[in-house]
Design a protein around this motif. Sequence first.
Motif, PDB file in Angstrom:
ATOM      1  N   THR A   1       0.831  -1.204   0.000  1.00 52.58           N
ATOM      2  CA  THR A   1       0.000   0.000   0.000  1.00 52.58           C
ATOM      3  C   THR A   1       0.867   1.256   0.000  1.00 52.58           C
ATOM      4  OG1 THR A   1      -1.769  -1.153   1.170  1.00 52.58           O
ATOM      5  CG2 THR A   1      -1.813   1.237   1.238  1.00 52.58           C
ATOM      6  N   ALA A   2       1.934   1.249   0.802  1.00 53.50           N
ATOM      7  CA  ALA A   2       2.836   2.408   0.829  1.00 53.50           C
ATOM      8  C   ALA A   2       3.565   2.564  -0.502  1.00 53.50           C
ATOM      9  CB  ALA A   2       3.837   2.255   1.973  1.00 53.50           C
ATOM     10  N   THR A   3       3.895   1.444  -1.148  1.00 54.08           N
ATOM     11  CA  THR A   3       4.640   1.489  -2.402  1.00 54.08           C
ATOM     12  C   THR A   3       3.795   2.028  -3.550  1.00 54.08           C
ATOM     13  OG1 THR A   3       5.987  -0.379  -1.676  1.00 54.08           O
ATOM     14  CG2 THR A   3       5.988   0.088  -4.017  1.00 54.08           C
ATOM     15  N   LEU A   4       2.511   1.740  -3.528  1.00 54.60           N
ATOM     16  CA  LEU A   4       1.686   2.137  -4.666  1.00 54.60           C
ATOM     17  C   LEU A   4       1.583   3.650  -4.817  1.00 54.60           C
ATOM     18  CD1 LEU A   4      -1.500   3.141  -3.895  1.00 54.60           C
ATOM     19  CD2 LEU A   4      -1.644   0.764  -3.203  1.00 54.60           C
ATOM     20  N   LEU A   5       1.915   4.393  -3.769  1.00 57.71           N
ATOM     21  CA  LEU A   5       1.853   5.852  -3.855  1.00 57.71           C
ATOM     22  C   LEU A   5       2.866   6.421  -4.847  1.00 57.71           C
ATOM     23  CD1 LEU A   5       1.451   6.686  -0.055  1.00 57.71           C
ATOM     24  CD2 LEU A   5      -0.337   6.586  -1.805  1.00 57.71           C
ATOM     25  N   THR A   6       3.955   5.698  -5.073  1.00 57.10           N
ATOM     26  CA  THR A   6       4.984   6.170  -6.000  1.00 57.10           C
ATOM     27  C   THR A   6       5.040   5.335  -7.274  1.00 57.10           C
ATOM     28  OG1 THR A   6       6.641   4.792  -4.883  1.00 57.10           O
ATOM     29  CG2 THR A   6       6.421   7.072  -4.138  1.00 57.10           C
ATOM     30  N   ALA A   7       4.090   4.416  -7.446  1.00 53.75           N
ATOM     31  CA  ALA A   7       4.107   3.523  -8.601  1.00 53.75           C
ATOM     32  C   ALA A   7       3.368   4.143  -9.784  1.00 53.75           C
ATOM     33  CB  ALA A   7       3.472   2.184  -8.228  1.00 53.75           C
ATOM     34  N   PRO A   8       3.714   3.726 -11.004  1.00 50.73           N
ATOM     35  CA  PRO A   8       2.926   4.156 -12.152  1.00 50.73           C
ATOM     36  C   PRO A   8       1.499   3.624 -12.042  1.00 50.73           C
ATOM     37  CG  PRO A   8       4.752   2.726 -12.830  1.00 50.73           C
ATOM     38  CD  PRO A   8       4.856   2.904 -11.360  1.00 50.73           C
ATOM     39  N   PRO A   9       0.542   4.249 -12.708  1.00 53.65           N
ATOM     40  CA  PRO A   9      -0.875   3.909 -12.478  1.00 53.65           C
ATOM     41  C   PRO A   9      -1.217   2.434 -12.615  1.00 53.65           C
ATOM     42  CG  PRO A   9      -0.691   5.887 -13.817  1.00 53.65           C
ATOM     43  CD  PRO A   9       0.692   5.373 -13.640  1.00 53.65           C
ATOM     44  N   GLU A  10      -0.769   1.796 -13.677  1.00 56.09           N
ATOM     45  CA  GLU A  10      -1.134   0.389 -13.882  1.00 56.09           C
ATOM     46  C   GLU A  10      -0.554  -0.496 -12.784  1.00 56.09           C
ATOM     47  OE1 GLU A  10      -0.756  -3.097 -17.310  1.00 56.09           O
ATOM     48  OE2 GLU A  10      -0.243  -1.028 -17.799  1.00 56.09           O
ATOM     49  N   TYR A  11       0.699  -0.253 -12.450  1.00 54.58           N
ATOM     50  CA  TYR A  11       1.327  -1.069 -11.405  1.00 54.58           C
ATOM     51  C   TYR A  11       0.743  -0.739 -10.032  1.00 54.58           C
ATOM     52  CZ  TYR A  11       5.004  -3.863  -9.258  1.00 54.58           C
ATOM     53  OH  TYR A  11       5.682  -4.839  -8.568  1.00 54.58           O
ATOM     54  N   ALA A  12       0.331   0.493  -9.833  1.00 52.99           N
ATOM     55  CA  ALA A  12      -0.306   0.872  -8.565  1.00 52.99           C
ATOM     56  C   ALA A  12      -1.611   0.109  -8.379  1.00 52.99           C
ATOM     57  CB  ALA A  12      -0.559   2.372  -8.529  1.00 52.99           C
ATOM     58  N   ARG A  13      -2.364  -0.078  -9.460  1.00 53.10           N
ATOM     59  CA  ARG A  13      -3.606  -0.858  -9.361  1.00 53.10           C
ATOM     60  C   ARG A  13      -3.311  -2.304  -8.974  1.00 53.10           C
ATOM     61  NH1 ARG A  13      -5.114   2.606 -13.633  1.00 53.10           N
ATOM     62  NH2 ARG A  13      -4.301   1.186 -15.227  1.00 53.10           N
ATOM     63  N   LEU A  14      -2.246  -2.860  -9.545  1.00 50.94           N
ATOM     64  CA  LEU A  14      -1.859  -4.230  -9.189  1.00 50.94           C
ATOM     65  C   LEU A  14      -1.466  -4.316  -7.716  1.00 50.94           C
ATOM     66  CD1 LEU A  14      -1.142  -7.169  -9.894  1.00 50.94           C
ATOM     67  CD2 LEU A  14       1.103  -6.346 -10.647  1.00 50.94           C
ATOM     68  N   LEU A  15      -0.673  -3.357  -7.262  1.00 50.56           N
ATOM     69  CA  LEU A  15      -0.263  -3.350  -5.857  1.00 50.56           C
ATOM     70  C   LEU A  15      -1.469  -3.219  -4.931  1.00 50.56           C
ATOM     71  CD1 LEU A  15       2.913  -1.092  -6.072  1.00 50.56           C
ATOM     72  CD2 LEU A  15       2.871  -3.464  -5.300  1.00 50.56           C
ATOM     73  N   ALA A  16      -2.427  -2.387  -5.314  1.00 47.29           N
ATOM     74  CA  ALA A  16      -3.628  -2.229  -4.489  1.00 47.29           C
ATOM     75  C   ALA A  16      -4.410  -3.528  -4.419  1.00 47.29           C
ATOM     76  CB  ALA A  16      -4.498  -1.109  -5.060  1.00 47.29           C
ATOM     77  N   SER A  17      -4.500  -4.233  -5.536  1.00 47.47           N
ATOM     78  CA  SER A  17      -5.213  -5.510  -5.561  1.00 47.47           C
ATOM     79  C   SER A  17      -4.514  -6.555  -4.689  1.00 47.47           C
ATOM     80  CB  SER A  17      -5.314  -6.004  -7.008  1.00 47.47           C
ATOM     81  OG  SER A  17      -5.926  -7.265  -7.066  1.00 47.47           O
ATOM     82  N   VAL A  18      -3.190  -6.601  -4.789  1.00 46.18           N
ATOM     83  CA  VAL A  18      -2.418  -7.563  -3.986  1.00 46.18           C
ATOM     84  C   VAL A  18      -2.525  -7.216  -2.504  1.00 46.18           C
ATOM     85  CG1 VAL A  18      -0.091  -8.417  -3.511  1.00 46.18           C
ATOM     86  CG2 VAL A  18      -0.866  -8.152  -5.864  1.00 46.18           C
ATOM     87  N   ALA A  19      -2.494  -5.930  -2.183  1.00 48.69           N
ATOM     88  CA  ALA A  19      -2.620  -5.524  -0.781  1.00 48.69           C
ATOM     89  C   ALA A  19      -3.994  -5.899  -0.228  1.00 48.69           C
ATOM     90  CB  ALA A  19      -2.375  -4.023  -0.654  1.00 48.69           C
ATOM     91  N   ALA A  20      -5.034  -5.709  -1.030  1.00 51.31           N
ATOM     92  CA  ALA A  20      -6.384  -6.078  -0.584  1.00 51.31           C
ATOM     93  C   ALA A  20      -6.486  -7.584  -0.364  1.00 51.31           C
ATOM     94  CB  ALA A  20      -7.413  -5.615  -1.603  1.00 51.31           C
ATOM     95  N   ALA A  21      -5.875  -8.361  -1.249  1.00 56.93           N
ATOM     96  CA  ALA A  21      -5.883  -9.819  -1.073  1.00 56.93           C
ATOM     97  C   ALA A  21      -5.132 -10.204   0.195  1.00 56.93           C
ATOM     98  CB  ALA A  21      -5.252 -10.491  -2.295  1.00 56.93           C
ATOM     99  N   GLY A  22      -4.034  -9.503   0.486  1.00 53.89           N
ATOM    100  CA  GLY A  22      -3.287  -9.796   1.706  1.00 53.89           C
ATOM    101  C   GLY A  22      -4.108  -9.523   2.949  1.00 53.89           C
ATOM    102  N   ALA A  23      -4.881  -8.445   2.938  1.00 53.07           N
ATOM    103  CA  ALA A  23      -5.752  -8.146   4.076  1.00 53.07           C
ATOM    104  C   ALA A  23      -6.810  -9.236   4.239  1.00 53.07           C
ATOM    105  CB  ALA A  23      -6.404  -6.787   3.887  1.00 53.07           C
TER     106      ALA A  23
END
Length: 198
Positions: free
Chosen positions: A164-186
């Motif tokens: 979640t912290a990393t997605l703030l500096t990620a490009p848009p497409e990769y940020a969406r992937l990080l958000a999805s992975v973070a939600a799955a982790g929760a």
Amino acid sequence: MKTIGRRALLTAGAAGTAAALAGCTSPGDTRPAPPSAAERAARAEAALRTRSAATGRTLLGRYDAVLSAHPSLAGRLAPLRASVAAHVKALGEGGTPPAPAPKPTPPATPTGSGTPHSPAAPGPRSPAAPSPRSPAAPAPVPADPAVALTELAAAERATADTHTATLLTAPPEYARLLASVAAAGAAHAYLLTEGGRG
């Protein structure tokens, strides 16, 4: 006449000096051009993918440690582990692959007395010394399966927080992937604790 000759001479001298200066600076300037904005962005994304995939691999290693210590939890943990493994693969795809590791140099034969390369052999072997630190020793798994699950859930939450912290500096497409992975982790963390009580 004399003044015109002097002016022409001064003008010619100034032009020649400028040409000489231009000739000295442009061909001799062999510095590489700075990377473009696109190249810098690609490198930053590749580094981001490498870090995120490494974070996921750490969590995957934790799953493996818990499964090794508590095989009876395989039915419950196997689907979550498979999901984490898929996330690691997705997080690492698409980036510039890391540079290949240097090939190990063959050990020098101590009996080669006359060869000039034998004294230089210990030098190349010294970079191979850091290899034991690459596989980080995992934390010991608690003997109580319930405590092991609680710690695994905490590792899932920590990994999700990192993504979640990393997605703030990620490009848009990769940020969406990080958000999805973070939600799955929760969701995994919930299933490892509260979700298993019912």
